[in-house]
Every structure is written in C-alpha cells, then in structure tokens.
Design an enzyme around this catalytic site. Structure first.
Site, PDB file in Angstrom:
ATOM      1  N   SER A  53      78.767 -28.705  -1.456  1.00 49.80           N
ATOM      2  CA  SER A  53      79.424 -28.121  -0.271  1.00 49.80           C
ATOM      3  C   SER A  53      78.423 -27.419   0.652  1.00 49.80           C
ATOM      4  CB  SER A  53      80.478 -27.103  -0.701  1.00 49.80           C
ATOM      5  OG  SER A  53      81.348 -27.653  -1.639  1.00 49.80           O
ATOM      6  N   GLY A  54      77.636 -26.503   0.087  1.00 50.85           N
ATOM      7  CA  GLY A  54      76.708 -25.731   0.915  1.00 50.85           C
ATOM      8  C   GLY A  54      75.526 -26.567   1.385  1.00 50.85           C
ATOM      9  N   GLU A  75      69.247 -34.603  -4.413  1.00 53.90           N
ATOM     10  CA  GLU A  75      70.580 -34.555  -5.036  1.00 53.90           C
ATOM     11  C   GLU A  75      70.713 -35.761  -5.964  1.00 53.90           C
ATOM     12  OE1 GLU A  75      73.768 -32.725  -5.043  1.00 53.90           O
ATOM     13  OE2 GLU A  75      73.969 -34.313  -6.530  1.00 53.90           O
ATOM     14  N   GLN A  83      85.823 -30.179  -4.893  1.00 50.78           N
ATOM     15  CA  GLN A  83      86.313 -29.520  -6.115  1.00 50.78           C
ATOM     16  C   GLN A  83      87.623 -28.741  -5.925  1.00 50.78           C
ATOM     17  OE1 GLN A  83      82.909 -27.380  -8.026  1.00 50.78           O
ATOM     18  NE2 GLN A  83      81.620 -28.653  -6.728  1.00 50.78           N
ATOM     19  N   CYS A 203      85.436 -20.050  -7.627  1.00 50.37           N
ATOM     20  CA  CYS A 203      86.877 -19.950  -7.361  1.00 50.37           C
ATOM     21  C   CYS A 203      87.611 -19.174  -8.451  1.00 50.37           C
ATOM     22  CB  CYS A 203      87.534 -21.301  -7.144  1.00 50.37           C
ATOM     23  SG  CYS A 203      89.141 -21.048  -6.330  1.00 50.37           S
ATOM     24  N   ASP A 339      77.101 -21.162  -4.348  1.00 51.32           N
ATOM     25  CA  ASP A 339      77.288 -20.532  -5.657  1.00 51.32           C
ATOM     26  C   ASP A 339      75.994 -20.113  -6.344  1.00 51.32           C
ATOM     27  OD1 ASP A 339      79.918 -21.179  -5.191  1.00 51.32           O
ATOM     28  OD2 ASP A 339      80.044 -22.750  -6.714  1.00 51.32           O
ATOM     29  N   LYS A 347      82.582 -16.657  -5.253  1.00 55.10           N
ATOM     30  CA  LYS A 347      81.924 -17.958  -5.048  1.00 55.10           C
ATOM     31  C   LYS A 347      82.943 -19.057  -4.745  1.00 55.10           C
ATOM     32  CE  LYS A 347      78.058 -16.612  -7.995  1.00 55.10           C
ATOM     33  NZ  LYS A 347      77.077 -16.422  -6.941  1.00 55.10           N
ATOM     34  N   THR A 348      83.000 -19.453  -3.475  1.00 57.48           N
ATOM     35  CA  THR A 348      83.933 -20.513  -3.039  1.00 57.48           C
ATOM     36  C   THR A 348      83.277 -21.370  -1.964  1.00 57.48           C
ATOM     37  OG1 THR A 348      84.845 -19.136  -1.268  1.00 57.48           O
ATOM     38  CG2 THR A 348      85.978 -19.030  -3.396  1.00 57.48           C
ATOM     39  N   ALA A 350      84.723 -21.834   0.786  1.00 55.29           N
ATOM     40  CA  ALA A 350      84.998 -21.053   2.002  1.00 55.29           C
ATOM     41  C   ALA A 350      83.859 -20.072   2.264  1.00 55.29           C
ATOM     42  CB  ALA A 350      86.315 -20.310   1.840  1.00 55.29           C
ATOM     43  N   CYS A 382      90.444 -17.586  -1.051  1.00 55.61           N
ATOM     44  CA  CYS A 382      90.967 -18.256  -2.232  1.00 55.61           C
ATOM     45  C   CYS A 382      92.450 -18.551  -2.026  1.00 55.61           C
ATOM     46  CB  CYS A 382      90.742 -17.343  -3.437  1.00 55.61           C
ATOM     47  SG  CYS A 382      91.122 -18.166  -4.971  1.00 55.61           S
TER      48      CYS A 382
HETATM   49  P1  FAD Z   1      78.371 -27.417  -5.349  1.00 54.08           P
HETATM   50  O1  FAD Z   1      79.321 -27.858  -4.308  1.00 54.08           O
HETATM   51  O2  FAD Z   1      78.854 -27.370  -6.757  1.00 54.08           O
HETATM   52  O3  FAD Z   1      77.086 -28.339  -5.226  1.00 54.08           O
HETATM   53  C1  FAD Z   1      75.935 -28.184  -6.016  1.00 54.08           C
HETATM   54  C2  FAD Z   1      75.154 -29.477  -5.912  1.00 54.08           C
HETATM   55  O4  FAD Z   1      73.857 -29.278  -6.448  1.00 54.08           O
HETATM   56  C3  FAD Z   1      75.794 -30.605  -6.711  1.00 54.08           C
HETATM   57  O5  FAD Z   1      75.982 -31.744  -5.891  1.00 54.08           O
HETATM   58  C4  FAD Z   1      74.806 -30.876  -7.839  1.00 54.08           C
HETATM   59  O6  FAD Z   1      74.753 -32.233  -8.237  1.00 54.08           O
HETATM   60  C5  FAD Z   1      73.491 -30.420  -7.198  1.00 54.08           C
HETATM   61  N1  FAD Z   1      72.490 -30.016  -8.176  1.00 54.08           N
HETATM   62  C6  FAD Z   1      72.651 -29.277  -9.296  1.00 54.08           C
HETATM   63  N2  FAD Z   1      71.485 -29.147  -9.946  1.00 54.08           N
HETATM   64  C7  FAD Z   1      70.557 -29.810  -9.210  1.00 54.08           C
HETATM   65  C8  FAD Z   1      69.165 -30.055  -9.365  1.00 54.08           C
HETATM   66  N3  FAD Z   1      68.492 -29.601 -10.435  1.00 54.08           N
HETATM   67  N4  FAD Z   1      68.536 -30.768  -8.407  1.00 54.08           N
HETATM   68  C9  FAD Z   1      69.204 -31.247  -7.325  1.00 54.08           C
HETATM   69  N5  FAD Z   1      70.528 -31.054  -7.137  1.00 54.08           N
HETATM   70  C10 FAD Z   1      71.190 -30.358  -8.074  1.00 54.08           C
HETATM   71  N6  FAD Z   1      86.498 -23.161  -3.103  1.00 54.08           N
HETATM   72  C11 FAD Z   1      87.289 -22.855  -2.034  1.00 54.08           C
HETATM   73  O7  FAD Z   1      86.776 -22.471  -0.997  1.00 54.08           O
HETATM   74  N7  FAD Z   1      88.633 -22.977  -2.082  1.00 54.08           N
HETATM   75  C12 FAD Z   1      89.262 -23.405  -3.198  1.00 54.08           C
HETATM   76  O8  FAD Z   1      90.482 -23.523  -3.211  1.00 54.08           O
HETATM   77  C13 FAD Z   1      88.478 -23.742  -4.340  1.00 54.08           C
HETATM   78  N8  FAD Z   1      89.052 -24.170  -5.482  1.00 54.08           N
HETATM   79  C14 FAD Z   1      88.271 -24.584  -6.530  1.00 54.08           C
HETATM   80  C15 FAD Z   1      88.887 -25.065  -7.682  1.00 54.08           C
HETATM   81  C16 FAD Z   1      88.117 -25.540  -8.727  1.00 54.08           C
HETATM   82  C17 FAD Z   1      88.808 -26.059  -9.977  1.00 54.08           C
HETATM   83  C18 FAD Z   1      86.705 -25.544  -8.630  1.00 54.08           C
HETATM   84  C19 FAD Z   1      85.871 -26.113  -9.756  1.00 54.08           C
HETATM   85  C20 FAD Z   1      86.084 -25.029  -7.514  1.00 54.08           C
HETATM   86  C21 FAD Z   1      86.865 -24.531  -6.456  1.00 54.08           C
HETATM   87  N9  FAD Z   1      86.281 -23.977  -5.316  1.00 54.08           N
HETATM   88  C22 FAD Z   1      87.061 -23.607  -4.240  1.00 54.08           C
HETATM   89  C23 FAD Z   1      84.845 -23.617  -5.341  1.00 54.08           C
HETATM   90  C24 FAD Z   1      83.948 -24.557  -4.575  1.00 54.08           C
HETATM   91  O9  FAD Z   1      84.140 -25.895  -4.966  1.00 54.08           O
HETATM   92  C25 FAD Z   1      82.502 -24.139  -4.806  1.00 54.08           C
HETATM   93  O10 FAD Z   1      82.372 -22.750  -4.630  1.00 54.08           O
HETATM   94  C26 FAD Z   1      81.577 -24.853  -3.848  1.00 54.08           C
HETATM   95  O11 FAD Z   1      81.618 -26.226  -4.088  1.00 54.08           O
HETATM   96  C27 FAD Z   1      80.160 -24.302  -3.968  1.00 54.08           C
HETATM   97  O12 FAD Z   1      79.273 -25.050  -3.200  1.00 54.08           O
HETATM   98  P2  FAD Z   1      77.729 -25.196  -3.649  1.00 54.08           P
HETATM   99  O13 FAD Z   1      77.094 -26.031  -2.630  1.00 54.08           O
HETATM  100  O14 FAD Z   1      77.160 -23.870  -3.964  1.00 54.08           O
HETATM  101  O15 FAD Z   1      77.811 -25.959  -5.046  1.00 54.08           O
HETATM  102  C1  UQ1 Z   2      87.763 -22.543   4.004  1.00 54.54           C
HETATM  103  O1  UQ1 Z   2      87.041 -22.342   4.989  1.00 54.54           O
HETATM  104  C2  UQ1 Z   2      87.358 -23.493   3.018  1.00 54.54           C
HETATM  105  O2  UQ1 Z   2      86.161 -24.155   3.155  1.00 54.54           O
HETATM  106  C3  UQ1 Z   2      86.186 -25.338   3.804  1.00 54.54           C
HETATM  107  C4  UQ1 Z   2      88.137 -23.702   1.895  1.00 54.54           C
HETATM  108  O3  UQ1 Z   2      87.674 -24.570   0.947  1.00 54.54           O
HETATM  109  C5  UQ1 Z   2      88.239 -25.755   0.874  1.00 54.54           C
HETATM  110  C6  UQ1 Z   2      89.370 -23.010   1.719  1.00 54.54           C
HETATM  111  O4  UQ1 Z   2      90.047 -23.220   0.694  1.00 54.54           O
HETATM  112  C7  UQ1 Z   2      89.781 -22.070   2.718  1.00 54.54           C
HETATM  113  C8  UQ1 Z   2      91.099 -21.368   2.523  1.00 54.54           C
HETATM  114  C9  UQ1 Z   2      88.987 -21.832   3.831  1.00 54.54           C
HETATM  115  C10 UQ1 Z   2      89.372 -20.823   4.878  1.00 54.54           C
HETATM  116  C11 UQ1 Z   2      90.069 -21.499   6.018  1.00 54.54           C
HETATM  117  C12 UQ1 Z   2      91.118 -21.017   6.713  1.00 54.54           C
HETATM  118  C13 UQ1 Z   2      91.670 -21.816   7.839  1.00 54.54           C
HETATM  119  C14 UQ1 Z   2      91.783 -19.735   6.412  1.00 54.54           C
END
Ligand code: FAD
Ligand code: UQ1
Length: 457
Positions: A53-54, A75, A83, A203, A339, A347-348, A350, A382
């Site tokens: 995501s990030g 990646e 997720q 999350c 994260d 950690k989300t 969002a 969340c």
């Molecule tokens: P990630 O999206 O997890 O990406 C990390 C990336 O790094 C992965 O692609 C991985 O393959 C890569 N990576 C790892 N190690 C290495 C390495 N050594 N070298 C190269 N690449 C590597 N968030 C919300 O905002 N709203 C929600 O409703 C919500 N619900 C969730 C429900 C569940 C069940 C889960 C599991 C998560 C939820 N989240 C939600 C959280 C959200 O998905 C994460 O917080 C978000 O994806 C974090 O982004 P990130 O880029 O930090 O990590």
């Molecule tokens: C959000 O920005 C986001 O990231 C794209 C999520 O992850 C999927 C969310 O679950 C939520 C709630 C937001 C916040 C967005 C609004 C419109 C309140």
C-alpha cells in the site's frame, strides 16, 4: 523545517550537526544530478523497498514527478493484495480473487520493478542487497516493507491452521482467509473464540470486526442461542480511542459477546480443541478454554531484514523515523511509510495514505536541498464493520482524538459507512491510492467542516 517543534532543531539543522558523515544528499550536488536507473549496475535516484500500500503509492507519486527510470521498486511478490478486504472475505461478503491484482499491473509503469527481496540494508553506503545477488545503489531510500505475520510464535497454531478439520482460522493471511467462512458455516454450537495478540498489529480493529460479523452470521442463521462468543484481547481496553471504545463496550454488551481483556493466546492444542491463554495481569497464570471455532490474529513484527540493520531501527525493529516528517532520524536520505515505520500511529492503509503526501513532499524537499515543511499528524482510520450491514468509522490522530471526516457522529453504527467500506474503498484504493492520487480524507474533512460551519451560521 519552517514549522518545527518548539525546542528542537529543525530536521536539516539536526542532520547538519549530527549526521554529516552520512552524506546527506540535500547538501551534495551529486544528488541533484539526473542519475538514471542503470540496468547493469542497478543504480537509481530513489529506491522504494516494498510495493504494498505505502510503497506503491510512493512509487507512483515519485516516478510521476521524477520521470521514467529514476525509481526502482524492490518487491518479490506476484500479487498485490488489498488486505482490508480480508475481513469481508472472512464473513463471506467478498471472494479472495476480488482482493488482489497482479503486481505488474499495479506498480507504476514509469518505475522499474526488481522482483526480488531486500536481504541487507547498508545505509552507510546507500545500498541494498537483493535475494538475486544484486546490489542496488540509491540516492534516496523509501522503506515500505510492512509487517511480517508470525503465526509460528504460538505453539500448535500453524499445525492447527493447516488442519482444515480443526476449525482454527485467521483473516490476516491470504493463505488462511478463505477458511474463515468455511469455519463459520460448519459451527452450530459451542465456544467461538476470537483473539488479539500481545504486540502492535496492523488494523487493530480487524480482530473484533470479524467477531461482530460472526455474531451477526450466527444470529441470521438462528444459531446464536447455542454459540458463546468471546473476544480475548491482550490489551487492557477494547479500543485505544475512548470515543469509539465507549460505543464498542455498549455493542459487546448488546450483542452478548464476552470481552476478556489482558488475555494472550499462548498455545493451541487442536487435537483437544483447546486454546491456552495467559493472564497478562498475573504472568505465568494459564487458562485453558475449549473451542468449537477459534479465530486467531497472529503476532506480528517488523520484517527481519529491516530489524537486523541496527543503525536503521528502533529497539523494537521499526524504521527509526521522525514521527512528523517520516524522515529517518540518522540518515536524511532515508524515509519510511506504512506499517514498518516507527511512527506511533495505528497501522492502517489509511495511515499510509495520509503519510504519502508528507513523505513525498519532504523527500522532494530533501532532493532539492530545501528544508522540510510537511508534517504527518498521526491520522489513522479503522472502519469497524459490525455485521452484514453496519459500520462504525473510527478516525483519529496521534493524540487519540477523533478526527472525523463526515458531518455526523461516526461512533454510531451506520449502513452508509458499511457501504463506503465494502463498495467505495476498493475502487478508491486501486484507482486513486495506488496511482498516487489519494492523500487521505483531509481535504474532504475540510469541505464537510465548511458545510457544517455554514449550517450553524
Ligand atoms: P503492505 O501493504 O503489507 O506491503 C508491504 C510490502 O513489502 C509487501 O508487498 C511485501 O511483499 C513487501 N516486502 C516485505 N518484505 C520485503 C523485502 N524483504 N524486500 C522487498 N519487499 C518486501 N487498513 C485500512 O486502512 N483499513 C482497513 O479496513 C484495514 N483492514 C485490514 C484488515 C486486515 C485483515 C488486514 C490484514 C489489514 C488491514 N488493514 C486496513 C491494514 C493495511 O492493509 C496495512 O496497514 C497496509 O497494507 C500497510 O501498508 P504497507 O505498505 O506498510 O505494508
Ligand atoms: C482510507 O483512506 C483508506 O485508505 C485508502 C482506507 O483503507 C482502505 C480506509 O479504510 C479508510 C476508512 C480511509 C479513510 C477514508 C475516508 C473517506 C474516511
């Protein structure tokens, strides 16, 4: 930094005083050069490690501004999962194949994708080594490696998850999420147990979302009278933000869900259908519970590859960044998003969305040798899905103060917020956030607050 914290050095002052030996690019003309990705030597202006995501959002913003072949994304995975959909998959509201796209279709075309893992960071020499034996030299580094799931930290858990008849499941991994709905379908009576581990997780609302969805599932099918539901959390409270915790406490009472706080799952004995918990207020005191279905949220840690690079991380293994600028506290050419950052937000995705413009502008400022102007306020959100048609939308900042987007009380269960979570968030994620156009709802919030203000006049 033009708007800096009272009593602290600006980021650039601090870095000038303390870390000149790390050759901050902002102060070196070499980094103002237009170095291009060199396929032979693997060099780039910005290296983004992690295309989740990030990382993907950052790569989109940076490659769009810097042009082609300036950004490498490291990646290893083929698939990019959305997720947040896993919770709905657990409840049978979406399918796993709706939650992912091919990584090649999601990562920005203007960036070069190296489909390998980072195996070693060397921030003193501005290099990252990869699983394919490459050494990638960067001018600037963005770490976006997320969290790693550690199911194996709980004895008996992996074996239980991999024995389908055991009725043990977890929404947190694409490997296990499909099994959650299957477990619900075949549970007619007994103890249905949900857990929250003793560590920071992504999350933090998701472990209870799936409990509320399950409760609604059993009610719909007329099985609820024969099913006891308990939510067992290692935390001392149901949710960290009081405004929403108050609403959730009322909800668990109304729905007859037993809430056990300070309770950590330490072992699963799936042959006996037993979950073993430790009472965290009396360390060493164990408590066994029989289950007919067990939903586990696994322990999580920062990825080992990041955690082992001691110069880069805090004591708990997260990338040591300034919580407002998201710039590394020692290496000014290093930023983190999402994260794997040490910033103490919830950690989300969002949160990563709200961090993305800050990381982008502060990184661009560093490239251009300017002071950092952008600050992240800890925004996280969340959507706490409470069943098959309702959701409480929690939004808050570092101070755990609600920062609500919409002009109504979001602590109330609403269908509109459920619809937003289920139908609007996925396209927003794929079409806006992954293309670098979604910076979180701050702008929407401002617009709604003007409407609210004008109504009051
Ligand atoms: P990630 O999206 O997890 O990406 C990390 C990336 O790094 C992965 O692609 C991985 O393959 C890569 N990576 C790892 N190690 C290495 C390495 N050594 N070298 C190269 N690449 C590597 N968030 C919300 O905002 N709203 C929600 O409703 C919500 N619900 C969730 C429900 C569940 C069940 C889960 C599991 C998560 C939820 N989240 C939600 C959280 C959200 O998905 C994460 O917080 C978000 O994806 C974090 O982004 P990130 O880029 O930090 O990590
Ligand atoms: C959000 O920005 C986001 O990231 C794209 C999520 O992850 C999927 C969310 O679950 C939520 C709630 C937001 C916040 C967005 C609004 C419109 C309140």
């Amino acid at each position: 930094m033009s708007r800096r914290l009272p009593g602290t050095f600006s980021q650039s002052q601090r870095l000038l005083f303390a870390t000149n030996h790390h050759s901050c690019p902002a102060f070196s003309t070499r980094f103002l050069s237009t170095s291009r990705v060199n396929l032979e030597r693997q060099e780039c202006q910005v290296l983004v490690v992690g295309g989740g995501s990030g990382g993907c959002a950052m790569a989109a913003k940076l490659s769009s501004r810097l042009g082609e072949n300036k950004v490498i994304v490291l990646e290893p995975e083929d698939k990019h999962y959305y997720q947040p959909m896993f919770t709905l998959i657990g409840g049978g509201m979406k399918r796993l194949d709706q939650s992912y796209r091919q990584m090649a279709d999601v990562l920005p075309k203007k960036a070069k994708w190296v489909k390998e893992k980072a195996v070693e960071f060397d921030p003193d020499n501005n290099t990252v080594s990869t699983s394919g034996g490459k050494t990638i030299k960067y001018d600037f580094l963005v770490i976006a490696t997320g969290l790693q799931l550690k199911y194996e930290k709980i004895p008996g858990l992996v074996e239980a998850l991999e024995t389908p008849e055991s009725n043990v499941c977890s929404i947190y991994s694409p490997k296990y999420v499909d099994h959650v709905y299957e477990c619900l379908r075949r549970t007619y009576k007994g103890n249905v147990i949900f857990t929250f581990p003793h560590c920071p997780i992504k999350c933090a609302g998701a472990p209870q979302k799936i409990a509320y969805i399950s409760d609604h599932y059993f009610r719909k099918l007329g099985r609820r009278d024969k099913v006891n539901i308990s939510y067992n959390t290692s935390l001392p409270v149901i949710f960290g933000v009081k405004h929403y915790a108050d609403a959730l406490m009322k909800l668990v009472k109304k729905r007859n869900i037993t809430l056990n706080v300070n309770r950590n799952l330490v072992e699963v004995r799936h042959c006996d259908n037993v979950a073993v918990f430790e009472d965290l207020t009396k360390p060493g005191t164990l408590h066994e519970e029989k289950y007919s279905m067990l939903h586990v949220t696994p322990p999580m840690t920062a990825p080992d590859v990041v955690a082992k690079c001691k110069q880069l991380v805090t004591d708990n293994g997260f990338v040591d960044v300034h919580q407002e600028t998201m710039q590394h506290n020692k290496y000014c050419n290093v930023f983190a998003i999402g994260d794997s950052a040490s910033s103490p937000n919830s950690k989300t995705a969002a949160a990563a969305a709200a961090q993305s413009p800050v990381v982008f502008r502060n990184l661009m400022a560093t490239i251009e040798g300017k002071s950092l102007t952008d600050k992240y306020d800890g925004y996280s959100s969340c959507p706490i899905v409470t069943g098959y048609n309702a959701c409480i939308l929690a939004e808050f900042d570092y101070t755990l103060t609600p920062v609500e987007t919409f002009p109504f009380d979001q602590a109330k269960e609403r269908y509109s917020m459920f619809f937003m979570k289920k139908e609007l968030m996925p396209p927003l994620y794929w079409q806006l956030m992954m293309k670098g156009y979604w910076n979180g709802p701050a702008l929407m919030r401002k617009m709604f607050s003007i409407v609210k203000f004008n109504k009051k006049q």
